[in-house]
Design an enzyme around this catalytic site. Structure first.
Site, PDB file in Angstrom:
ATOM      1  N   HIS A  91      11.318  22.628  -3.399  1.00 53.57           N
ATOM      2  CA  HIS A  91      10.827  23.542  -2.239  1.00 53.57           C
ATOM      3  C   HIS A  91      10.540  24.834  -2.708  1.00 53.57           C
ATOM      4  CE1 HIS A  91       9.903  24.778   2.019  1.00 53.57           C
ATOM      5  NE2 HIS A  91       9.023  24.181   1.835  1.00 53.57           N
ATOM      6  N   LYS A 125       9.583  28.852  -4.007  1.00 59.08           N
ATOM      7  CA  LYS A 125       8.452  29.576  -4.564  1.00 59.08           C
ATOM      8  C   LYS A 125       8.756  30.513  -5.278  1.00 59.08           C
ATOM      9  CE  LYS A 125       6.900  27.153  -0.628  1.00 59.08           C
ATOM     10  NZ  LYS A 125       7.782  26.481   0.218  1.00 59.08           N
ATOM     11  N   ASP A 155       8.376  38.344 -17.151  1.00 59.52           N
ATOM     12  CA  ASP A 155       9.165  39.325 -18.418  1.00 59.52           C
ATOM     13  C   ASP A 155      10.406  39.424 -18.061  1.00 59.52           C
ATOM     14  OD1 ASP A 155       6.831  39.181 -19.851  1.00 59.52           O
ATOM     15  OD2 ASP A 155       6.357  41.388 -19.481  1.00 59.52           O
ATOM     16  N   HIS A 198       3.703  30.422   8.499  1.00 63.82           N
ATOM     17  CA  HIS A 198       4.444  29.774   7.771  1.00 63.82           C
ATOM     18  C   HIS A 198       5.570  30.700   7.126  1.00 63.82           C
ATOM     19  CE1 HIS A 198       5.231  27.253   3.860  1.00 63.82           C
ATOM     20  NE2 HIS A 198       5.395  26.380   4.668  1.00 63.82           N
ATOM     21  N   LYS A 255       9.091  32.340   6.739  1.00 61.67           N
ATOM     22  CA  LYS A 255      10.421  32.185   6.951  1.00 61.67           C
ATOM     23  C   LYS A 255      11.351  33.493   6.802  1.00 61.67           C
ATOM     24  CE  LYS A 255       8.727  28.445   4.451  1.00 61.67           C
ATOM     25  NZ  LYS A 255       8.186  27.576   5.349  1.00 61.67           N
ATOM     26  N   ASP A 268      19.534  43.340  13.289  1.00 58.84           N
ATOM     27  CA  ASP A 268      19.696  44.722  13.552  1.00 58.84           C
ATOM     28  C   ASP A 268      19.047  45.653  12.671  1.00 58.84           C
ATOM     29  OD1 ASP A 268      21.629  43.706  15.412  1.00 58.84           O
ATOM     30  OD2 ASP A 268      23.523  44.335  14.194  1.00 58.84           O
TER      31      ASP A 268
END
Length: 486
Positions: free
Chosen positions: A224, A226, A231, A404, A406, A411
């Protein structure tokens, strides 16, 4: 003959109950939460054969024998690499803010790497801007381009990324792409994988779905993450799959997906590189560790150099690290806590931590999409709303599409951005990654993004919520029962 059938009947009955007893014992012996164990036992007792098959398929974390062996074999070289990295003392942070210190201590002790400073981060909220930036970096790449995505879907501007990658490979840049087999199933049926391989790109189908091996490896264990690495210096990570939202799941009725990506430049790209190398070795058996950074001076000084930690989870990585990181973050909050997630099915511990934060006076805000592409998760999420509202948590239902993103902001100082949903699958099962940033300026940027989400949301009124129909409450409780399994 009658005796034979009687004996066979008794043997079948005995075998049937022996199978149920064996699976029951296995569930009880496995270290899992009580609600999860009870949910599995009830499913097995109510629907015995279906429940047993479901448990064998999805009840335990099976990476597969070959991958498990590779995961174990890779650690000596990984530990040695981390030892070399620790000698680059200039890149490690010496000062951490009080709100971030508990989480950074946890990450250092469990992952073995201190926080890294001297990084430049940029939040990217627009798909078009993200793709333009990514293509520009691909065109400027000199040595290597490495990518891992859960979903890669051809069409729209994604095809421009594919063309840029193939052009880079043809000019001699080493290109490697790892895509989850289930998430990118449709992509592997298009001509693009063949065209990419012909151009010189290594394309790997991770955790390949195979009906013949369903009992040997857990099929819903997914890659899952991404991540894009260029380089060994530039990285992208966040919630965005390689899909053009204008062409993705348009028939689901939830609108376009809204994502958040971070472009990162600096030493932390190397940390993401070792995570990628571990995933690559587990999947292919090939060991390609990145070169440790050798900075005589930091690329970005303190005023622009964000302090960053990377948390990686999944088989072969520290157990429960993501769950522990989220709990630590929530308990560190003193003034404000903002969380965004498309799928909100928290563990009991995480739900208790969030409610406790609100009860001790923290301004807690949770932003979720009003419409969800998963019916089960949507109803299961609603089953937690009453307890949250009673504790004083503000729940915002986003109406501008499927949110979508996350993210967690504590604070205004401690930020978490990555691939982790607030559900059981992300917390304990999948290969996930989260970038943790200790920086007030970055926190302000993330806060502005979250404020925009809130402005496009409807806040849930506790009085109105209490008046919802009884049939909705029944459905919520029904799916709450399955929440430990989602």
């Amino acid at each position: 003959m009658t005796t034979f059938y009687a004996v066979m009947s008794w043997l079948l009955v005995f075998g049937y109950w022996l199978l149920i007893a064996g699976v029951t014992l296995r569930i009880l012996m496995k270290r899992r939460t009580v609600p999860s164990a009870m949910a599995w036992l009830l499913v097995i007792y109510i629907l015995p054969l279906v429940g047993i098959i479901a448990y064998l398929l999805f009840g335990e974390l099976h990476l597969g024998k070959r991958r498990a062996e590779r995961a174990q074999e890779m650690w000596p070289s990984t530990v040695s690499w981390l030892g070399e990295l620790r000698s680059c003392t200039k890149i490690f942070a010496t000062q951490i803010s009080p709100v971030s210190e508990p989480l950074f201590q946890l990450c250092e002790h469990r992952h073995g790497v201190p926080a890294v400073r001297g990084n430049q981060l940029q939040l990217m909220t627009s798909f078009d801007d993200t793709i333009k930036s990514l293509i520009r970096d691909i065109e400027l790449a000199e040595n290597s381009i490495e990518m891992v995505f859960y979903i890669w879907q051809a069409g729209g501007q994604v095809d421009n990324v594919s063309e840029a990658l193939m052009a880079a490979a043809r000019r001699g840049v080493r290109c490697r792409i790892m895509l989850d087999s289930a998430g990118s199933m449709h992509f592997f049926r298009t001509p693009y994988p063949g065209l990419m391989r012909k151009a010189g790109i290594e394309v790997v189908e991770a955790l390949k779905v195979n009906v013949l091996r369903v009992f040997l490896r857990r099929m819903d264990l997914r890659q899952h993450r991404k991540i894009v690495l260029i380089d060994n210096d530039i990285a992208y990570t966040g919630s965005m799959n390689m899909v053009d939202p204008r062409f993705f799941k348009q028939g689901s009725g939830v609108g376009q997906w809204i994502d958040l990506m971070a472009r990162i430049q600096g030493p932390v790209a190397t940390i993401l590189g070792i995570i990628y190398a571990c995933d690559w070795e587990v999947e292919t058996g090939k060991r390609l560790l990145p070169e440790p950074p050798n900075y005589t001076m930091l690329p970005f000084e303190d005023e622009a150099g964000h302090t960053v930690q990377v948390i990686a989870s999944g088989p072969g990585f520290p157990e429960e690290i993501i769950h522990q990181a989220l709990l630590t973050s929530v308990y560190s909050a003193r003034k404000q806590l903002i969380m965004t997630t498309p799928y909100f099915v928290p563990s009991d511990d995480l739900l208790h931590a969030i409610c406790t934060a609100a009860l001790r006076g923290v301004d807690v805000n949770i932003i979720v999409p009003k419409k969800n592409d998963s019916i089960m998760v949507g109803w299961a999420s609603r089953s937690f709303f009453s307890e949250l509202l009673e504790a004083g948590v503000k729940i915002h239902q986003f109406e501008g599409g499927l949110l979508h993103t996350k993210s967690v902001l504590v604070d205004g100082q401690l930020s978490l951005v990555g691939t982790v949903n607030l559900d059981i699958r992300s917390l304990w099962l999948n290969f996930e990654v989260t970038v943790v940033v200790d920086d007030e300026a970055f926190g302000q940027d993330l806060g502005c993004v979250q404020d925009d989400y809130i402005a496009r949301s409807t806040i849930l009124d506790p009085a109105e919520w209490a008046k919802r129909p009884m049939w909705q409450r029944v459905i919520e409780r029904l799916f709450y029962f399955f929440s430990p399994l989602l």
